[in-house]
Design a protein around this motif. Structure first.
Motif, mmCIF file in Angstrom:
data_model
loop_
_atom_site.group_PDB
_atom_site.id
_atom_site.type_symbol
_atom_site.label_atom_id
_atom_site.label_comp_id
_atom_site.label_asym_id
_atom_site.label_seq_id
_atom_site.Cartn_x
_atom_site.Cartn_y
_atom_site.Cartn_z
ATOM 1 N N GLU A 1 0.837 -1.205 0.000
ATOM 2 C CA GLU A 1 0.000 0.000 0.000
ATOM 3 C C GLU A 1 0.871 1.255 0.000
ATOM 4 O O GLU A 1 1.820 1.377 0.774
ATOM 5 C CB GLU A 1 -0.917 0.005 1.219
ATOM 6 C CG GLU A 1 -1.813 1.184 1.237
ATOM 7 C CD GLU A 1 -3.245 0.800 1.488
ATOM 8 O OE1 GLU A 1 -4.011 1.719 1.715
ATOM 9 O OE2 GLU A 1 -3.582 -0.377 1.453
ATOM 10 N N LEU A 2 0.565 2.158 -0.883
ATOM 11 C CA LEU A 2 1.327 3.389 -1.009
ATOM 12 C C LEU A 2 0.895 4.408 0.037
ATOM 13 O O LEU A 2 -0.272 4.466 0.411
ATOM 14 C CB LEU A 2 1.115 3.988 -2.401
ATOM 15 C CG LEU A 2 1.627 3.151 -3.564
ATOM 16 C CD1 LEU A 2 1.152 3.760 -4.868
ATOM 17 C CD2 LEU A 2 3.133 3.059 -3.542
ATOM 18 N N VAL A 3 1.842 5.192 0.484
ATOM 19 C CA VAL A 3 1.545 6.269 1.422
ATOM 20 C C VAL A 3 1.438 7.550 0.611
ATOM 21 O O VAL A 3 2.336 7.902 -0.146
ATOM 22 C CB VAL A 3 2.668 6.395 2.490
ATOM 23 C CG1 VAL A 3 2.398 7.555 3.415
ATOM 24 C CG2 VAL A 3 2.811 5.090 3.246
ATOM 25 N N VAL A 4 0.309 8.236 0.756
ATOM 26 C CA VAL A 4 0.068 9.455 0.004
ATOM 27 C C VAL A 4 0.547 10.649 0.823
ATOM 28 O O VAL A 4 0.138 10.843 1.967
ATOM 29 C CB VAL A 4 -1.433 9.610 -0.324
ATOM 30 C CG1 VAL A 4 -1.679 10.897 -1.079
ATOM 31 C CG2 VAL A 4 -1.920 8.414 -1.108
ATOM 32 N N GLU A 5 1.457 11.417 0.242
ATOM 33 C CA GLU A 5 1.949 12.623 0.891
ATOM 34 C C GLU A 5 1.009 13.788 0.576
ATOM 35 O O GLU A 5 0.367 13.824 -0.469
ATOM 36 C CB GLU A 5 3.364 12.951 0.377
ATOM 37 C CG GLU A 5 4.381 11.876 0.650
ATOM 38 C CD GLU A 5 4.698 11.741 2.126
ATOM 39 O OE1 GLU A 5 4.654 12.749 2.858
ATOM 40 O OE2 GLU A 5 4.962 10.600 2.540
ATOM 41 N N LEU B 1 -6.563 15.747 3.754
ATOM 42 C CA LEU B 1 -7.425 14.568 3.828
ATOM 43 C C LEU B 1 -6.800 13.451 2.999
ATOM 44 O O LEU B 1 -7.045 13.311 1.807
ATOM 45 C CB LEU B 1 -8.825 14.910 3.314
ATOM 46 C CG LEU B 1 -9.891 13.837 3.431
ATOM 47 C CD1 LEU B 1 -10.109 13.459 4.896
ATOM 48 C CD2 LEU B 1 -11.186 14.312 2.825
ATOM 49 N N THR B 2 -5.926 12.652 3.652
ATOM 50 C CA THR B 2 -5.212 11.594 2.936
ATOM 51 C C THR B 2 -5.535 10.208 3.450
ATOM 52 O O THR B 2 -5.044 9.225 2.911
ATOM 53 C CB THR B 2 -3.691 11.810 3.019
ATOM 54 O OG1 THR B 2 -3.303 11.820 4.395
ATOM 55 C CG2 THR B 2 -3.282 13.097 2.331
ATOM 56 N N ASP B 3 -6.350 10.095 4.477
ATOM 57 C CA ASP B 3 -6.649 8.784 5.057
ATOM 58 C C ASP B 3 -7.952 8.187 4.527
ATOM 59 O O ASP B 3 -8.546 7.335 5.156
ATOM 60 C CB ASP B 3 -6.679 8.881 6.582
ATOM 61 C CG ASP B 3 -7.711 9.877 7.077
ATOM 62 O OD1 ASP B 3 -8.172 10.698 6.266
ATOM 63 O OD2 ASP B 3 -8.050 9.833 8.269
ATOM 64 N N VAL B 4 -8.377 8.628 3.336
ATOM 65 C CA VAL B 4 -9.581 8.109 2.695
ATOM 66 C C VAL B 4 -9.177 7.424 1.382
ATOM 67 O O VAL B 4 -8.038 7.514 0.952
ATOM 68 C CB VAL B 4 -10.612 9.238 2.416
ATOM 69 C CG1 VAL B 4 -11.100 9.844 3.715
ATOM 70 C CG2 VAL B 4 -10.037 10.291 1.512
ATOM 71 N N HIS C 1 -9.335 12.342 -4.333
ATOM 72 C CA HIS C 1 -10.271 11.649 -3.444
ATOM 73 C C HIS C 1 -11.317 10.932 -4.286
ATOM 74 O O HIS C 1 -11.907 11.525 -5.188
ATOM 75 C CB HIS C 1 -10.965 12.647 -2.506
ATOM 76 C CG HIS C 1 -10.003 13.449 -1.694
ATOM 77 N ND1 HIS C 1 -9.874 14.801 -1.852
ATOM 78 C CD2 HIS C 1 -9.115 13.076 -0.750
ATOM 79 C CE1 HIS C 1 -8.945 15.251 -1.016
ATOM 80 N NE2 HIS C 1 -8.473 14.216 -0.335
ATOM 81 N N GLY C 2 -11.535 9.670 -3.985
ATOM 82 C CA GLY C 2 -12.514 8.881 -4.725
ATOM 83 C C GLY C 2 -13.898 9.513 -4.692
ATOM 84 O O GLY C 2 -14.615 9.527 -5.697
ATOM 85 N N SER C 3 -14.283 10.066 -3.550
ATOM 86 C CA SER C 3 -15.612 10.675 -3.444
ATOM 87 C C SER C 3 -15.723 11.934 -4.300
ATOM 88 O O SER C 3 -16.810 12.266 -4.780
ATOM 89 C CB SER C 3 -15.913 11.022 -1.984
ATOM 90 O OG SER C 3 -14.946 11.928 -1.480
ATOM 91 N N CYS C 4 -14.636 12.624 -4.541
ATOM 92 C CA CYS C 4 -14.669 13.846 -5.355
ATOM 93 C C CYS C 4 -14.810 13.538 -6.847
ATOM 94 O O CYS C 4 -15.379 14.331 -7.591
ATOM 95 C CB CYS C 4 -13.419 14.680 -5.129
ATOM 96 S SG CYS C 4 -13.308 15.372 -3.467
ATOM 97 N N ILE C 5 -14.274 12.406 -7.268
ATOM 98 C CA ILE C 5 -14.337 12.077 -8.692
ATOM 99 C C ILE C 5 -15.365 10.996 -9.000
ATOM 100 O O ILE C 5 -15.475 10.540 -10.121
ATOM 101 C CB ILE C 5 -12.947 11.667 -9.240
ATOM 102 C CG1 ILE C 5 -12.384 10.480 -8.481
ATOM 103 C CG2 ILE C 5 -12.011 12.842 -9.222
ATOM 104 C CD1 ILE C 5 -11.103 9.938 -9.071
#
Length: 191
Positions: A147-151, A164-167, A180-184
């Motif tokens: 799993e990649l860590v998003v900066e 907001l990176t923990d979604v 963000h998945g919810s945004c797109i």
């Protein structure tokens, strides 16, 4: 072979599906221009000309916005109608019976609208010529990677919430920005 038989190469005529929309736009533009071309006392044309100018300015602002798909169609219809009216008012190629008589302020408005639209198109063409859109090459990401860590600096979502990176997030293959998945509109199940 009978005359009613169809050849195998006959294909049905394909249409774009916008004929109804184009008819409504042309009706709107024609009615609006007719209202603007009237003499001042015959229907408040002086009140409609500024509205026409502001409408065209607004359509130029949202022309590339996907939420306003008819903006380009409206601008095209206004160009066509204003050009036709200007030609019909001129003495070029028309006889006196078909010549349109319009107020000089309407003709000035028509020239102004055509110049606004033309200069906007010219500016867009110049911009695209000077700095063409170049997309980066897509890269493949191994499915076996952990799993990649998003900066925060990698979040390029249009919502602007970089913290907001923990979604659930999606990585763009071209720009490698995280969204963000919810945004797109993409859920974890759809991905």
């Amino acid at each position: 072979v009978s005359g009613a038989a169809k050849d195998s190469w006959d294909m049905p005529r394909l249409t774009s599906g916008t004929a109804g929309c184009e008819a409504i736009v042309n009706m709107f533009v024609s009615g609006f221009a007719k209202r603007c071309a009237k003499k001042g006392e015959e229907g408040g044309a002086s009140e409609f000309r500024p509205v026409l100018t502001h409408l065209v300015e607004d359509m130029l602002q949202v022309r590339f916005d996907p939420e306003f798909p008819a903006a380009d169609m409206l601008l095209h219809a206004f160009c066509k109608k204003m050009s036709q009216d200007l030609l019909r008012c001129s003495s070029i190629g028309t006889d006196r019976s078909t010549r349109l008589t319009a107020e000089s302020t309407y003709l000035t408005t028509a020239f102004s609208i055509l110049s606004m639209i033309s200069s906007s198109i010219q500016a867009n063409l110049r911009c695209h010529k000077e700095s063409p859109l170049v997309l980066p090459q897509a890269t493949d990401i191994d499915e076996d990677e952990e799993e990649l860590v998003v900066e925060k600096t990698d979040v390029k979502c249009f919502c602007g919430r970089t913290n907001l990176t923990d979604v659930f997030m999606i990585d763009c293959d071209r720009c490698h920005g995280w969204f963000h998945g919810s945004c797109i509109g993409i859920t974890r199940e759809n991905a």
